[in-house]
Design a protein around this motif. Structure first.
Motif, mmCIF file in Angstrom:
data_model
loop_
_atom_site.group_PDB
_atom_site.id
_atom_site.type_symbol
_atom_site.label_atom_id
_atom_site.label_comp_id
_atom_site.label_asym_id
_atom_site.label_seq_id
_atom_site.Cartn_x
_atom_site.Cartn_y
_atom_site.Cartn_z
ATOM 1 N N UNK A 1 -6.027 4.938 -0.289
ATOM 2 C CA UNK A 1 -5.026 4.153 0.424
ATOM 3 C C UNK A 1 -5.015 4.584 1.880
ATOM 4 N N UNK A 2 -5.254 3.620 2.759
ATOM 5 C CA UNK A 2 -5.313 3.900 4.191
ATOM 6 C C UNK A 2 -4.267 3.118 4.975
ATOM 7 N N UNK A 3 -3.677 2.089 4.370
ATOM 8 C CA UNK A 3 -2.708 1.231 5.048
ATOM 9 C C UNK A 3 -1.500 0.982 4.156
ATOM 10 N N UNK A 4 -0.341 0.696 4.757
ATOM 11 C CA UNK A 4 0.851 0.406 3.944
ATOM 12 C C UNK A 4 0.647 -0.733 2.941
ATOM 13 N N UNK A 5 -0.081 -1.759 3.335
ATOM 14 C CA UNK A 5 -0.297 -2.883 2.414
ATOM 15 C C UNK A 5 -1.126 -2.446 1.208
ATOM 16 N N UNK A 6 -2.053 -1.515 1.394
ATOM 17 C CA UNK A 6 -2.843 -1.003 0.272
ATOM 18 C C UNK A 6 -1.963 -0.192 -0.684
ATOM 19 N N UNK A 7 -1.042 0.573 -0.134
ATOM 20 C CA UNK A 7 -0.101 1.317 -0.972
ATOM 21 C C UNK A 7 0.738 0.340 -1.787
ATOM 22 N N UNK A 8 1.240 -0.686 -1.134
ATOM 23 C CA UNK A 8 2.049 -1.676 -1.829
ATOM 24 C C UNK A 8 1.290 -2.365 -2.945
ATOM 25 N N UNK A 9 0.051 -2.745 -2.673
ATOM 26 C CA UNK A 9 -0.764 -3.414 -3.687
ATOM 27 C C UNK A 9 -1.041 -2.485 -4.864
ATOM 28 N N UNK A 10 -1.297 -1.224 -4.579
ATOM 29 C CA UNK A 10 -1.565 -0.257 -5.646
ATOM 30 C C UNK A 10 -0.324 -0.050 -6.513
ATOM 31 N N UNK A 11 0.828 0.043 -5.896
ATOM 32 C CA UNK A 11 2.076 0.211 -6.648
ATOM 33 C C UNK A 11 2.355 -1.037 -7.485
ATOM 34 N N UNK A 12 2.143 -2.210 -6.899
ATOM 35 C CA UNK A 12 2.371 -3.446 -7.639
ATOM 36 C C UNK A 12 1.412 -3.555 -8.842
ATOM 37 N N UNK A 13 0.131 -3.223 -8.639
ATOM 38 C CA UNK A 13 -0.834 -3.243 -9.752
ATOM 39 C C UNK A 13 -0.399 -2.307 -10.869
ATOM 40 N N UNK A 14 0.012 -1.097 -10.468
ATOM 41 C CA UNK A 14 0.453 -0.110 -11.460
ATOM 42 C C UNK A 14 1.666 -0.630 -12.229
ATOM 43 N N UNK A 15 2.608 -1.215 -11.519
ATOM 44 C CA UNK A 15 3.818 -1.751 -12.161
ATOM 45 C C UNK A 15 3.450 -2.853 -13.150
ATOM 46 N N UNK A 16 2.592 -3.757 -12.729
ATOM 47 C CA UNK A 16 2.219 -4.877 -13.607
ATOM 48 C C UNK A 16 1.342 -4.418 -14.769
#
Length: 90
Positions: free
Chosen positions: A5-20
């Motif tokens: 993860x290098x950008x805030x949007x990548x962190x958000x996408x990773x968290x969303x994937x994990x949640x789903x």
């Protein structure tokens, strides 16, 4: 979760994937974290939230952050971010 993860949007996408992937409901995470559901959604979109909110949400999802040296991105990471390189471009 092993994403680099290098950008805030990548962190958000990773968290969303994990949640789903884990079928976690946003309302449950909000309740456990003590944060509004909107804060989780803003995080998943890569928008600014407080560090305290980030850590509360990560804790509610039983996740943590690990720091490592940045290093240079791989060719695969560059291609994924910027698309295919056109050899004929001048």
């Amino acid at each position: 979760m092993k994403d680099k993860i290098r950008l805030p949007v990548e962190l958000g996408q990773a968290i969303q994937r994990e949640r789903k992937d884990r079928r976690l409901k946003a309302t449950d995470i909000a309740s456990r974290s003590g944060r509004a559901r909107n804060v989780l959604y803003r995080l998943e979109r890569g928008e600014d939230i407080t560090l305290a909110s980030l850590f509360d949400i990560l804790s509610a999802m039983d996740l943590t952050i690990r720091l490592e040296r940045l290093g240079m991105p791989t060719l695969e990471e560059v291609t994924a971010r910027f698309g295919k390189v056109d050899d004929d471009a001048s």
